[in-house]
Design an enzyme around this catalytic site. Sequence first.
Site, short mmCIF file in Angstrom:
data_model
loop_
_atom_site.label_atom_id
_atom_site.label_comp_id
_atom_site.label_asym_id
_atom_site.label_seq_id
_atom_site.Cartn_x
_atom_site.Cartn_y
_atom_site.Cartn_z
N TYR A 103 -10.64 -6.18 -16.64
CA TYR A 103 -10.29 -7.51 -16.12
C TYR A 103 -10.87 -8.63 -16.99
CZ TYR A 103 -9.83 -4.56 -11.92
OH TYR A 103 -9.52 -3.57 -11.03
N TYR A 112 -4.87 -4.98 -1.59
CA TYR A 112 -5.20 -4.39 -2.90
C TYR A 112 -5.32 -2.88 -2.72
CZ TYR A 112 -7.60 -2.89 -7.07
OH TYR A 112 -7.93 -2.21 -8.22
N ASP A 152 -5.67 2.57 3.97
CA ASP A 152 -6.48 2.65 2.75
C ASP A 152 -7.88 2.13 3.10
OD1 ASP A 152 -7.78 2.34 0.37
OD2 ASP A 152 -6.18 1.22 -0.63
N LYS A 182 -14.69 5.04 -3.08
CA LYS A 182 -15.85 4.17 -3.33
C LYS A 182 -17.17 4.73 -2.81
CE LYS A 182 -13.84 -0.12 -4.76
NZ LYS A 182 -12.46 -0.49 -4.47
C1 LIG Z 1 -11.18 -0.07 -5.11
C2 LIG Z 1 -10.02 0.17 -4.25
C3 LIG Z 1 -8.99 1.03 -4.66
C4 LIG Z 1 -8.96 1.70 -6.03
O1 LIG Z 1 -10.02 2.56 -6.21
P1 LIG Z 1 -10.44 3.00 -7.72
O2 LIG Z 1 -11.48 4.04 -7.50
O3 LIG Z 1 -10.96 1.74 -8.37
O4 LIG Z 1 -9.22 3.49 -8.38
C5 LIG Z 1 -7.94 1.25 -3.79
N1 LIG Z 1 -7.90 0.67 -2.58
C6 LIG Z 1 -8.88 -0.17 -2.15
C7 LIG Z 1 -8.79 -0.76 -0.80
C8 LIG Z 1 -9.95 -0.47 -2.98
O5 LIG Z 1 -10.90 -1.33 -2.58
#
Ligand SMILES: *Cc1c(COP(=O)(O)O)cnc(C)c1O
Length: 423
Positions: A13, A141, A235, A264
Amino acid sequence: MSGVPTAHIWLPYTQMQNAAEPLRASHTAGSRIILDDGRELIDAVASWWTACHGYNHPHIVMAMEKQLHAMPHVMFGGLVHEPAEKLAARLAVMLPGPLNRVFFADSGSVAVEVAMKMAVQFGLNQGDTGRTRFLSFRDGYHGDTLAAMSVTDPDEGMHSLFRGYLPEQVIAPIPRDEASRAAFRQLLDEHRHEIAAVIVEPLVQCAGGMKMHDGATLKVIADAAKDAGVLLICDEIAVNFGRAGTLFAHTQAGIAPDIICLGKALTGGAINLAATVATADVFDAFLSDQAEAALMHGPTYMGSPLACAAANASLDLFDSEPRLQQVATIEAQLKRELAPLTSLPGVVDIRIKGAIGAIEVADLHNLDWLKAQFVAAGIWLRPFGNVIYTMPPFTITPDELSAITGAISDILPRWADRTPTAG
Ligand SMILES: *Cc1c(COP(=O)(O)O)cnc(C)c1O
C-alpha cells in the site's frame, strides 16, 4: 546493516517514489515493538489486529518450538496430522451450530476466495448454474486477491481501476434503518437467482473505516439471505477471537451463517493461518459419485503443522486466561478516555466496540506528520482513510492503553490546528 534497507523491498500500500523510510523493527515483547535503534513503541494496532495475547507469548512460543523440531511442515494432500485435526475439532466445538467442517488456508484473502468458490460450487453441485455473483457491502473489506477485491467496497477495492478484471458484484449499503432495510430486501430479492451468497463482516467493517452496525442489523441481513435462499458468508477475519467482545462476532446477532472465514488472530499473531469453516449442509453438497463435485482447492502450505500448533496454543490461552474479560475492560477504558475527544475540531464520530476504538475525522490530512508524532510519543498507530483507531493486544496494561489514548488526546488538537497538506 549497511545500504538502503528497502532497496529491494516493495512495500504494501505504498507509493514507493516518495514513501517515508519505514522504521526498522528488531524484536517484540508484550505489547511492544522494539526498533533497531532501541526505541520502544507500544503497539496500538496489534500488528494488523493479530497479536491478541501480546507478542512472544511463552505458551505459543513453546508450542511452536516443540512443533518446529517434530515437523515444521508437511503437505496436506493425502496426509493429515494431529495439530490440524485437533485445531479443526476445537474450532468445530467453539463455533455455534453446524459450522463444523474446516478448510485451512494460508491467508485471510485465500480463506475468502475459498468461501466464495464453495458458495458458487454449492449451487453448481445441485444443478444450479446461474449463481455467479455475490452481494456485498459498501465499506466492506475482504482481502486483496481479485475475487476478494470484487466484494470489497468499490472505492477501496479499486473497482474502477480494475474494471474488466474484477467480477461485478451487487453492492448494497449496510441496512441500518428501516428504509434501507426495505431497499436491501428488495435488491436481494431482485437478484436472488443469480447470487451465490451474501458476504458480510459481522458488526465491524474494519479496513473499510471501522464502521459499526448492531446485531439487529446483522440479523436483518442474515434473515434476508435466508428468505432469498442464498448462502450467508460471515467474514470474521478481523473480529474473530474476542475482538468485538465475544469469541465470534456473529453470535451477538444470534444468526447462523453457512460459511465463516477465520484468520488474523487465529494464531495469536505468531504466524499466518486462516480457515474457511462450512456447515454440514454446505459440506454435504460436495459429496458425490462425481469427482468434479469435490472442492478443487489446496494451498501449498495449507494446514501447516507449525501454524496449527500456534493456533492450538492460542486457543489454550482463551481457555486459561481471562481474554474476554480483558476485552470488556479495554472497552470500558476506551469509552472513558476517548469520550472527551468528541468536542475536538474535526472529530466527526467516536466508535467503540470491544477492543476497537475509532475516531473518525472529517479529513485525515498531514498523515505522515501525524504518524511521526505518534512514533515520537512512543506509540505505533496507523491512521488510514478518515479514522485514527486502536485495536491493541488484549493483554495491554491499563497504563499502556492510557499512553495510547493520552497520545491521541495530546496530538489531535495540534494536528487539527495544522494547515492541511497532503502527506
Ligand atoms: C485482513 C482481512 C482479510 C484478508 O486477510 P489477509 O490475511 O490479509 O489476506 C479479509 N477479510 C477481513 C475482514 C480482513 O480484515
